[in-house]
Design a protein around this motif. Structure first.
Motif, short mmCIF file in Angstrom:
data_model
loop_
_atom_site.label_atom_id
_atom_site.label_comp_id
_atom_site.label_asym_id
_atom_site.label_seq_id
_atom_site.Cartn_x
_atom_site.Cartn_y
_atom_site.Cartn_z
N PHE A 52 0.84 -1.19 0.00
CA PHE A 52 0.00 0.00 0.00
C PHE A 52 0.88 1.25 0.00
O PHE A 52 2.06 1.18 0.33
N VAL A 53 0.29 2.37 -0.39
CA VAL A 53 1.01 3.64 -0.35
C VAL A 53 1.15 4.05 1.11
O VAL A 53 0.15 4.21 1.81
N ASN A 54 2.37 4.21 1.56
CA ASN A 54 2.60 4.52 2.97
C ASN A 54 2.80 6.02 3.20
O ASN A 54 2.53 6.51 4.27
N TRP A 114 -1.53 13.79 1.50
CA TRP A 114 -2.47 12.67 1.69
C TRP A 114 -2.84 12.10 0.32
O TRP A 114 -3.08 10.92 0.16
N ALA A 148 9.03 1.20 2.94
CA ALA A 148 9.22 1.53 4.36
C ALA A 148 10.22 0.56 4.98
O ALA A 148 11.05 0.94 5.81
N ALA A 149 10.17 -0.70 4.56
CA ALA A 149 11.06 -1.70 5.14
C ALA A 149 12.52 -1.42 4.76
O ALA A 149 13.43 -1.61 5.56
N GLY A 189 4.41 0.60 1.73
CA GLY A 189 4.38 -0.18 2.96
C GLY A 189 4.04 -1.64 2.67
O GLY A 189 3.47 -1.97 1.63
N GLY A 190 4.42 -2.49 3.63
CA GLY A 190 3.97 -3.88 3.56
C GLY A 190 4.80 -4.78 2.66
O GLY A 190 4.30 -5.78 2.14
N CYS A 191 6.07 -4.45 2.47
CA CYS A 191 6.90 -5.37 1.68
C CYS A 191 8.22 -5.62 2.38
O CYS A 191 8.50 -5.07 3.43
N VAL A 243 -2.67 8.03 0.13
CA VAL A 243 -2.07 7.23 1.20
C VAL A 243 -3.02 6.09 1.54
O VAL A 243 -4.22 6.30 1.69
N GLY A 244 -2.50 4.87 1.60
CA GLY A 244 -3.32 3.70 1.89
C GLY A 244 -3.81 2.98 0.65
O GLY A 244 -4.32 1.86 0.74
#
Lengths: 271, 265
Positions: B2-4, B20, B140-141, B168-170, B250-251
């Motif tokens: 997702f877009v963080n 946003w 993000a990671a 996010g989320g990877c 975002v999201g």
């Protein structure tokens, strides 16, 4: 690759959470984490849920000399060696009863002044017993990030709000839910993941002030209990879960050291 | 995934705005890096040459075609962004960027702030003001991973990395596996071109511009040198071109365009 991206502890349950570089993990959890808690005049536990502004109090415990330091907003500092006078208490921690010893000295008076209600400081008899259900809690950075993206108000949600001990980066949001039953190995420790963590109203509070701010519980509810088919497990929690789940509980199977940046390996439950 | 996070600035080198939502045109995030600064000799002045640029905050009002720059101690300096002067060509590392000098109140205020002559240039076409390709992505990671290679916090944050979209989320460096592929971000589609070589800006505190972390060393140490003997560069994140314009929020879901949508807002 999974790795440790944040470590958060506090020696006194309910007070401000502090970032750490390294944790010593024993069978009872992280050394000096939630070693103390507060009770009111009727012997009931007082944490952020009962009194949010506890989060404004900084606490530091030095195991070498047994000294506890409390720092209050406005600059007042109370520091003394921890001495127990022999009074034992049994405190209902909702999930279990905890045995503790009342701490003598200047702490109770200072805490009472700050809170405007009678508070006493208690040291747990058994390390780890000051945690809510299990000594370790783990959440992924991706779960925190995913929550932050749910609304514009959520963008600045602070990881300390959830008061998790260990934050792990490098996975999908809520992937930690799938670790239940399995083992995480990192640093020199092995941790057994037990179950997801049910959340309470504390997550509605700003971790710096303890005052109500962004309603994280509602934001979690909206997607964790969604029936919208666009969301997939594990972002959506299993329907049998009655409370809102965020993060997982774990216990230490192999004591040792866990530090920021340590790579984590996951092994699924043996069937 | 997702877009963080989304961030941009209309004036290159200045403090990034957290967004946003942003429209994405074929030129990248709308109004991103529409303007840049040059010195009296016409050389680009960015964060690499003058770190404290990040203490300036620029806003662009598209409807009024106005550029505002908040200068510490001097308030906000605002003026019309259509009073174009001389055509100038500015060297951006490995290519020349065509623009026009912009007449207005900024040069005096910025020069006084920076103690050197600074002039605002408006690019001739949107997207000309980016370093190489219109959109940059990082996960993000990966930022967590770099942060921890540099030691504990406080250290590099997303504003120091100056990437337009954070995912996010990877897994850390998963974005590097997307090179050569299309990626759907919200309802836009981008094509991932390659890894982004990073400069000293990533070593600066994004609040002050002061040199703060040895990010480039961490990036170099984080991967082995190329086996073919080509230069070992500090790489972070990927850059992309826009295949299908759209909106990023975002999201919003980020995935392979051939997959059914996952976790949309």
């Amino acid at each position: 690759m999974l790795f440790v991206s944040r470590l958060l502890t506090t020696p006194v349950k309910g007070t401000r959470i502090v970032e750490r570089r390294t944790l010593e993990l024993g069978l009872g959890g992280a050394a000096s984490d939630r070693l103390f808690y507060l009770v009111d005049d009727r012997g009931r536990v007082v944490n952020g849920r009962q009194h949010g502004p506890l989060a404004e109090i900084g606490s530091r415990f030095d195991p070498a000399d047994g000294r506890l330091t409390l720092t209050f907003p406005g600059g007042e500092t109370v520091a003394a060696p921890v001495r127990v006078g022999g009074e034992q208490v049994r405190t209902d921690f909702f999930s279990h009863d905890t045995m503790g010893e009342v701490v003598d000295g200047p702490f109770a008076a200072a805490l009472t002044r700050h809170a405007g209600r009678d508070l006493r400081l208690v040291r747990v008899v058994e390390p780890g017993a000051g945690s809510d259900r299990h000594p370790l809690s783990i959440v992924s950075s991706a779960s925190l990030d995913f929550l932050r993206t749910r609304s514009e108000d959520a963008l600045e949600v602070d990881a300390r709000r959830f008061r998790m001990l260990i934050e792990v980066s490098g996975c999908r949001p809520h992937e930690e839910d799938t670790w239940t039953g399995g083992v995480l190995r990192g640093g020199t420790v092995a941790l057994r993941v037990l179950e997801t963590v049910p959340r309470c109203s504390v997550v509605r509070q700003d971790p710096a002030t303890g005052l109500r701010s962004f309603d994280a519980l509602r934001a979690l509810l909206e997607y964790r209990k969604s029936r919208d088919s666009r969301y997939r497990w594990p972002v959506v929690q299993p329907p049998e879960a009655r409370q809102i789940m965020f993060g997982v509980y774990a216990v230490v199977e192999q004591p040792g050291t866990l530090s920021l940046g340590d790579e984590i390996e996951f092994a699924a439950a043996d069937l | 995934m997702f877009v963080n996070h989304i961030q941009s600035t209309p004036l290159k080198g200045t403090r990034l705005h957290t967004l946003w939502r942003s429209a994405v045109s074929e030129h990248g995030l709308v109004d991103d890096r529409l303007f840049h600064l040059v010195d009296d000799d016409g050389r680009l002045v960015n964060g690499r040459r003058y770190g404290p640029l990040v203490r300036l905050q620029a806003t662009y009002d598209r409807d009024r075609d106005e550029l505002g720059v908040a200068v510490p101690g001097r308030g906000v300096v605002t003026g019309r962004a259509d009073r174009l002067g001389e055509a100038v060509s500015t060297r951006f590392f490995d290519h020349d960027v065509q623009g026009r000098l912009l007449h207005g109140p900024w040069a005096a205020a910025l020069s006084a702030y920076a103690g050197r002559g600074l002039h605002v240039v408006r690019v001739v076409r949107p997207s000309f003001g980016v370093d190489k390709h219109p959109v940059t992505l990082v996960s993000a990671a990966t930022l967590d991973w770099v942060r921890l290679r540099l030691g504990a916090p406080p250290c590099i944050d997303r504003r120091a990395a100056r990437m337009s979209i954070e995912i996010g989320g990877c897994r850390p460096r998963e974005e590097e596996t997307w090179v050569g592929r299309d990626l759907r971000i919200g309802d836009a589609v981008v094509h991932i071109v390659g890894l982004v070589p990073r400069c000293v800006v990533t070593q600066q505190d994004p609040a002050t511009g002061a040199h703060s972390w040895n990010t480039m060393r961490a990036l170099l140490d984080g991967r082995p040198p190329p086996p073919d003997g080509t230069p070992h560069k500090p790489l972070l994140g990927v850059h992309a071109v826009v295949v299908t314009p759209g909106t990023v929020v975002v999201g919003a879901p980020v995935d392979d365009p051939t997959d059914p949508q996952e976790n949309p807002r």
